[in-house]
Scaffold this motif. Sequence first.
Motif, PDB file in Angstrom:
ATOM      1  N   TRP A 175       0.821  -1.098   0.097  1.00  0.00           N
ATOM      2  CA  TRP A 175       0.032  -0.094   0.069  1.00  0.00           C
ATOM      3  C   TRP A 175       0.797   1.337   0.053  1.00  0.00           C
ATOM      4  CZ3 TRP A 175      -0.479   3.980   3.522  1.00  0.00           C
ATOM      5  CH2 TRP A 175      -1.526   4.757   3.387  1.00  0.00           C
ATOM      6  N   ALA A 176       1.750   1.168   0.773  1.00  0.00           N
ATOM      7  CA  ALA A 176       2.859   2.560   0.965  1.00  0.00           C
ATOM      8  C   ALA A 176       3.537   2.615  -0.408  1.00  0.00           C
ATOM      9  CB  ALA A 176       3.937   2.311   2.075  1.00  0.00           C
ATOM     10  N   ASN A 177       3.840   1.709  -1.027  1.00  0.00           N
ATOM     11  CA  ASN A 177       4.639   1.703  -2.400  1.00  0.00           C
ATOM     12  C   ASN A 177       3.700   2.236  -3.630  1.00  0.00           C
ATOM     13  OD1 ASN A 177       6.778   0.800  -4.497  1.00  0.00           O
ATOM     14  ND2 ASN A 177       4.705  -0.124  -5.287  1.00  0.00           N
ATOM     15  N   HIS A 178       2.506   1.827  -3.270  1.00  0.00           N
ATOM     16  CA  HIS A 178       1.562   2.452  -4.404  1.00  0.00           C
ATOM     17  C   HIS A 178       1.242   3.917  -4.096  1.00  0.00           C
ATOM     18  CE1 HIS A 178      -2.421   3.370  -6.155  1.00  0.00           C
ATOM     19  NE2 HIS A 178      -2.273   2.275  -6.829  1.00  0.00           N
ATOM     20  N   VAL A 179       1.085   4.424  -2.933  1.00  0.00           N
ATOM     21  CA  VAL A 179       0.983   5.694  -2.310  1.00  0.00           C
ATOM     22  C   VAL A 179       2.194   6.756  -2.962  1.00  0.00           C
ATOM     23  CG1 VAL A 179       0.647   7.395  -0.601  1.00  0.00           C
ATOM     24  CG2 VAL A 179      -0.820   5.326  -0.631  1.00  0.00           C
ATOM     25  N   HIS A 180       3.230   6.010  -2.533  1.00  0.00           N
ATOM     26  CA  HIS A 180       4.510   6.964  -2.815  1.00  0.00           C
ATOM     27  C   HIS A 180       4.889   6.975  -4.182  1.00  0.00           C
ATOM     28  CE1 HIS A 180       6.749   7.463   0.804  1.00  0.00           C
ATOM     29  NE2 HIS A 180       6.295   6.462   1.383  1.00  0.00           N
ATOM     30  N   SER A 181       4.410   5.871  -5.066  1.00  0.00           N
ATOM     31  CA  SER A 181       4.623   5.919  -6.404  1.00  0.00           C
ATOM     32  C   SER A 181       4.028   7.158  -7.178  1.00  0.00           C
ATOM     33  CB  SER A 181       4.330   4.604  -6.964  1.00  0.00           C
ATOM     34  OG  SER A 181       2.891   4.587  -7.240  1.00  0.00           O
TER      35      SER A 181
END
Length: 293
Positions: A175-181
């Motif tokens: 989830w964090a990777n998606h938001v950061h991306s």
Amino acid sequence: MASYPKSGNTWCRVFITELRRLAGLNSAEATAAAQQEEQELRLNGDLATGSIVSSRHWLDDQLGIDSSDLSWAELDKVRGRAGHQQALYSECLRYHKVHDAFVSPDSGVRPVVPVEGCRGAVVVMRHPADVAVSLSHYFSWPLERCVAFLLDEQAGLFRSTKRGAQQVRQFMGTWANHVHSWLDQEQIPILMLRYEDLLAEPQLQFSRLARFLELPEEPELITEAVRNTSFQTLQAKEEKEGGFSERPDGCERFFRSGRSGEGKEELTAEQLVQLEEAFASILTRCRYQISGT
């Protein structure tokens, strides 16, 4: 319209459709019969926002290829070229749904989504604990599987190597990777909307959405569109119309709850700690409260 699944993307797209209908934009080129049908929002009518960018049919049309001939790794390298041969956004503004992360391990530094001519992305986010509960109802998964999915560095949709599905693989990562991306990329402007703020301040937040998307933002139009797309209204329409076309088999209702805070009610204390510890930095950055702080 970018979001991790079950974060409010469809709600925003329904709002856009209704705002356009109220402003007379949907029926500007429609036949008289079609205009007559548009006296009220039809939940199962085509949402006036454009295709999801993972649609196999749309990609094949835009790229001029048969995407089933390519592996997911090969496809991710070229997906961002959709629209290069014909200007994707030139004829009129379209608002495409995206669940992919901005880049994938297979696309390298190249975005998976088309950015040429794109005026920006609306990034809709929601607390991951609430996302877990919503995923559980949507996919009919146990909560522990949903929590593990949010934490999975290889998470994605339509990951099967069988390539005949209507959508192609959508890599998300954690989830964090998606938001950061999406928040950290610098190729296109973004508007970040939190699901919780849409619930708490619908007039303000949907006005921000309309302004960013260059849609009519007269207060009376926003007020009526917000009223016509409230969760209570959408739940009633889903029941009246015999369901919603985007609801998967096994899912009782698409517009199920429309609340925030369910994660804290339904996840175990251990599961909440797992999510908060893994995502503490981005949760704090996006103004989410960490338990015990």
